[in-house]
Design a protein around this motif. Structure first.
Motif: not given
Length: 481
Positions: A220, A249, A254
């Protein structure tokens, strides 16, 4: 000991000595990359950037013949007021020279056209530019980050280049794009959270990191921290960065374009200073620390760094995944980023006075919208209205949804990911969807367009309508308790 210092202003990051905390949505300084014109038929310019030990080279391959190829980003060095390329680039190919034409650095043929292949040897330029991103960031231990868009070129006749303004929009140039490929003989590069043996970009407006020692890389986020940074501060960044960006995240999905990256550099123990400056480009947060006041642990700097990462990190979603349609709508992104940061810091630090931060936003907002709307704040040089009033509007949306504001933002991102544009009506439509009270929308629209003759009372009424617990002082200013 000097107190940590920083400033916030709505302009682009300006180099290694960066004097501003910047939103990702701020426009880039200097000449921004422009879209190819309909008449541009040629393939992109291709340039290969290679580091081989201490030797840096740029080899250009041009898709067509032209006597002049000019660099889109040609801001002068802050210290000298002159071309930074002239001080750090040397053209090795015979028959071509680097020359200043009007406002632009350019590769110019001695006669006829510039050769199809031009090789340049350069030293990464790490000093500040006037209103543009620093070409290179030195992170210690041989780590250097290069800004890719400084290698972009366009072609036009010499007399046209000489008369071009800084803004190239609508100008008679051939910008068919520049494809930039980076390689390092010593090992992989770091770009947008991923390590790769080779990176190719085109108009990406980002930094590519060479030679980082043991960067932090997760699913992440990524971080590269100058090994010379005081150990207490480096440890804090190693703890804060994953905690904040991984939380975003998880809550927002994402990040677009790959995991966000933090680049943190140390300018040294300058006497009488304790400062942090920073900025954001797509996919990357940049922080620069400076001063003897940071040699020993400085809790105030930790708080400042934590807020900076939390606010600017949220812009990878509110700013990169979705951007505003018009600058007058910056309240959606800046105020939203402030509330996301408030909730993130609150989760990381139970002692954090989040209500005090909201009360400051209410106080600031009330002082900026008397008989004038939030939307016109930029026209009167009061961009703080976008942050303060935007945070209040975000709080209203959160309260009426009954869920964290991150859930509201995730819905906005998912609904607008395809075109990447968040309009004012789309934000207000989402508010309608969670509020069940069209009057809230009407009240916010009034504050956006007209402001209020009695702004304190108007904000108190907005909080009351949203069901947000508060008290009203003798001066009429509402505050959370």
């Amino acid at each position: 000991m000097a107190a940590p210092t920083s400033s916030r202003r709505a302009e682009p990051m300006r180099g290694a000595i960066i004097g501003a905390m910047l939103a990702l949505t701020g426009c880039a300084g200097g000449a921004a990359p422009v879209a190819p014109s309909a008449a541009a038929q040629s393939a992109p310019v291709a340039v290969s950037i290679v580091r081989d030990g201490d030797v840096w080279t740029a080899e250009y391959r041009f898709p067509r013949a032209a006597p002049v190829w000019a660099f889109i980003r040609s801001a002068d060095a802050e210290a000298t007021g002159r071309s930074w390329r002239a001080a750090s680039w040397a053209v090795e190919t015979p028959g071509v020279r680097l020359e200043r034409i009007g406002r632009y650095d350019a590769l110019v043929a001695d006669s006829g056209n510039v050769p199809e292949v031009v090789r340049i040897r350069f030293t990464p330029f790490t000093d500040e530019l006037r209103s543009d991103y620093v070409p290179a960031l030195a992170l210690g231990g041989g780590a250097v980050a290069l800004f890719d868009d400084h290698f972009l070129l366009f072609s036009a006749p010499r007399d046209v280049v000489a008369g071009l303004p800084v803004d190239l929009t609508g100008q008679p140039i051939d910008d068919s794009g520049t494809r930039v490929t980076f390689r390092d003989s010593a090992g992989p590069l770091l770009h947008r959270g991923r390590r790769s043996p080779e990176v190719t970009t085109q108009n990406s407006n980002s930094y590519i990191l060479f030679g980082a020692r043991d960067p932090i890389v997760t699913d992440t986020m990524a971080a590269a921290i100058d090994p010379a940074l005081p150990s207490w501060l480096a440890d804090a960044l190693r703890e804060l960065t994953p905690a904040i960006l991984s939380r975003y995240a998880a809550e927002l999905g994402p990040a677009p374009g790959g995991p966000p990256t933090l680049l943190a550099s140390w300018a040294g123990p300058t006497p009488g200073r304790a400062s942090m400056n920073g900025g954001v480009v797509p996919g990357t947060i940049i922080m620069r620390f400076d001063g003897e006041g940071l040699v020993e642990r400085n809790p105030e700097m930790i708080n400042l760094a934590r807020w900076f990462i939390a606010h600017e990190g949220s812009h990878f979603w509110l700013g990169q995944a979705v951007r505003y349609e018009r600058s007058r709508d910056a309240w959606m992104l800046e105020g939203g980023a402030d509330l996301l940061a408030i909730r993130t810091v609150q989760a990381l630090d139970p002692a954090y006075d989040w209500k005090g931060e909201i009360n400051r936003a209410l106080r600031e907002c009330a002082g900026l919208i008397e008989n004038r709307g939030v939307a016109s704040a930029e026209d009167r040089g009061q961009n703080r209205a976008y942050y303060a009033c935007g945070a209040v509007f975000a709080l209203v949306a959160e309260a009426r949804s009954g869920r964290p504001y991150s859930a509201f933002v995730r819905g906005l991102v998912e609904a607008n990911r395809e075109d990447g544009v968040l309009t004012r009506d789309e934000w207000l439509d989402a508010l309608d969807g969670v509020a069940g009270d069209p009057g809230l929308r009407a009240d916010i629209e009034t504050l956006l367009d007209q402001g209020s003759a009695q702004p304190r009372q108007a904000l108190a009424a907005l909080l009351r309508r949203a069901g947000i617990a508060h008290v009203v002082g003798e001066n009429g200013l509402p505050r959370l308790q």
